[in-house]
Design an enzyme around this catalytic site. Structure first.
Site, short mmCIF file in Angstrom:
data_model
loop_
_atom_site.label_atom_id
_atom_site.label_comp_id
_atom_site.label_asym_id
_atom_site.label_seq_id
_atom_site.Cartn_x
_atom_site.Cartn_y
_atom_site.Cartn_z
N PRO A 263 0.92 -1.19 -0.05
CG PRO A 263 -0.07 -0.94 2.20
CD PRO A 263 0.63 -2.06 1.18
CG ASN A 264 -0.35 4.16 1.19
OD1 ASN A 264 -1.35 4.73 0.85
ND2 ASN A 264 -0.35 3.73 2.63
NE ARG B 58 2.65 7.18 2.19
CZ ARG B 58 3.33 6.40 2.62
NH1 ARG B 58 4.24 5.52 1.77
NH2 ARG B 58 3.43 6.00 3.98
CE1 TYR C 47 8.44 5.16 2.74
CE2 TYR C 47 7.06 7.02 2.90
CZ TYR C 47 7.43 5.86 3.33
OH TYR C 47 7.03 5.39 4.42
CG ASN D 61 8.56 -1.75 0.28
OD1 ASN D 61 7.76 -1.96 1.32
ND2 ASN D 61 9.21 -0.58 -0.09
CB ALA E 16 1.31 -0.13 6.38
CG HIS F 63 4.94 -2.71 10.35
ND1 HIS F 63 6.19 -2.74 10.53
CD2 HIS F 63 4.88 -1.32 9.37
CE1 HIS F 63 6.80 -1.90 9.35
NE2 HIS F 63 5.88 -1.31 9.03
CG ASP G 53 -0.39 -17.44 7.70
OD1 ASP G 53 0.83 -17.64 8.26
OD2 ASP G 53 -1.52 -17.53 8.22
CD GLU H 28 10.71 -7.32 5.39
OE1 GLU H 28 9.67 -6.48 5.94
OE2 GLU H 28 10.93 -8.48 6.06
CG HIS I 72 11.12 -2.16 4.74
ND1 HIS I 72 9.73 -1.90 4.59
CD2 HIS I 72 11.27 -3.55 5.31
CE1 HIS I 72 9.06 -3.35 5.12
NE2 HIS I 72 10.11 -3.92 5.43
CB ILE I 73 12.02 3.18 0.44
CG1 ILE I 73 11.78 2.23 -0.86
CG2 ILE I 73 12.82 4.48 0.05
CD1 ILE I 73 10.97 2.98 -1.83
CB SER I 74 12.00 4.68 5.37
OG SER I 74 11.22 3.69 5.75
NE ARG J 266 9.19 5.97 8.93
CZ ARG J 266 8.49 5.73 7.83
NH1 ARG J 266 8.73 4.90 7.01
NH2 ARG J 266 7.25 6.50 7.69
NE ARG K 10 6.15 4.12 10.05
CZ ARG K 10 4.96 4.05 9.37
NH1 ARG K 10 4.90 2.93 8.42
NH2 ARG K 10 4.36 5.10 9.01
#
Length: 145
Positions: free
Chosen positions: A10-11, A18, A23, A74, A77, A80, A87, A98, A100-102, A107, A111
């Site tokens: 998402p996002n 954003r 990001y 990625n 959200a 978390h 699963d 996995e 994550h950009i940040s 944070r 997170r």
């Protein structure tokens, strides 16, 4: 040619717009182009997908079973919150990286935990969009893609 699926939660469709202070200015289309170019140089095809819907991501993970050499994900959200994505990944036989950009560990406290991390062969966080390329390079080594 082996295929690597790159999933975004998402996002992430809003990358470049954003919270650029977190990001950056790189868009998801930019990431898709750089991954396709790198993948080709490493000898595999990449397919990048994004959804804001948990069930769609799960369906794509299920579809990837037996047809891909690895997944870069990625989960945004959903990292978390989603045991369901975990699963689905646990039912996937090939390697998972996995991304994550940040740096999620710098944070908010909520997170700091990722359900996906318990399934991933590697976790790349805080490297910006370059993290996707690092993930592809690692998959090329561990998956023989």
């Amino acid at each position: 040619m082996a295929k690597i699926l790159i999933l975004n939660g998402p996002n992430l469709n809003l990358l470049g717009q954003r919270q650029p202070e977190i990001y950056g200015a790189t868009t998801l289309s930019d990431i898709e182009a750089s991954c396709a170019k790198l993948g080709q140089s490493l000898g595999f095809e990449t397919e990048l997908r994004q959804s804001n819907h948990e069930g769609v991501l799960i369906d794509w993970i299920h579809e990837a079973r037996g047809t891909t050499a690895g997944i870069v994900i990625n989960p945004g959200a959903y990292s978390h919150t989603s045991v369901a994505i975990l699963d689905a990944l646990n039912a996937y036989e090939a390697p998972v990286i996995e991304v994550h950009i940040s740096n999620i560990h710098k944070r908010e406290a909520f997170r700091h935990h990722s359900f996906v991390s318990t399934r991933a062969e590697a976790v790349i966080a805080g490297c910006g969009p370059h993290g996707y390329e690092l993930a592809l390079r690692h998959l090329a080594v561990i998956a023989g893609a």
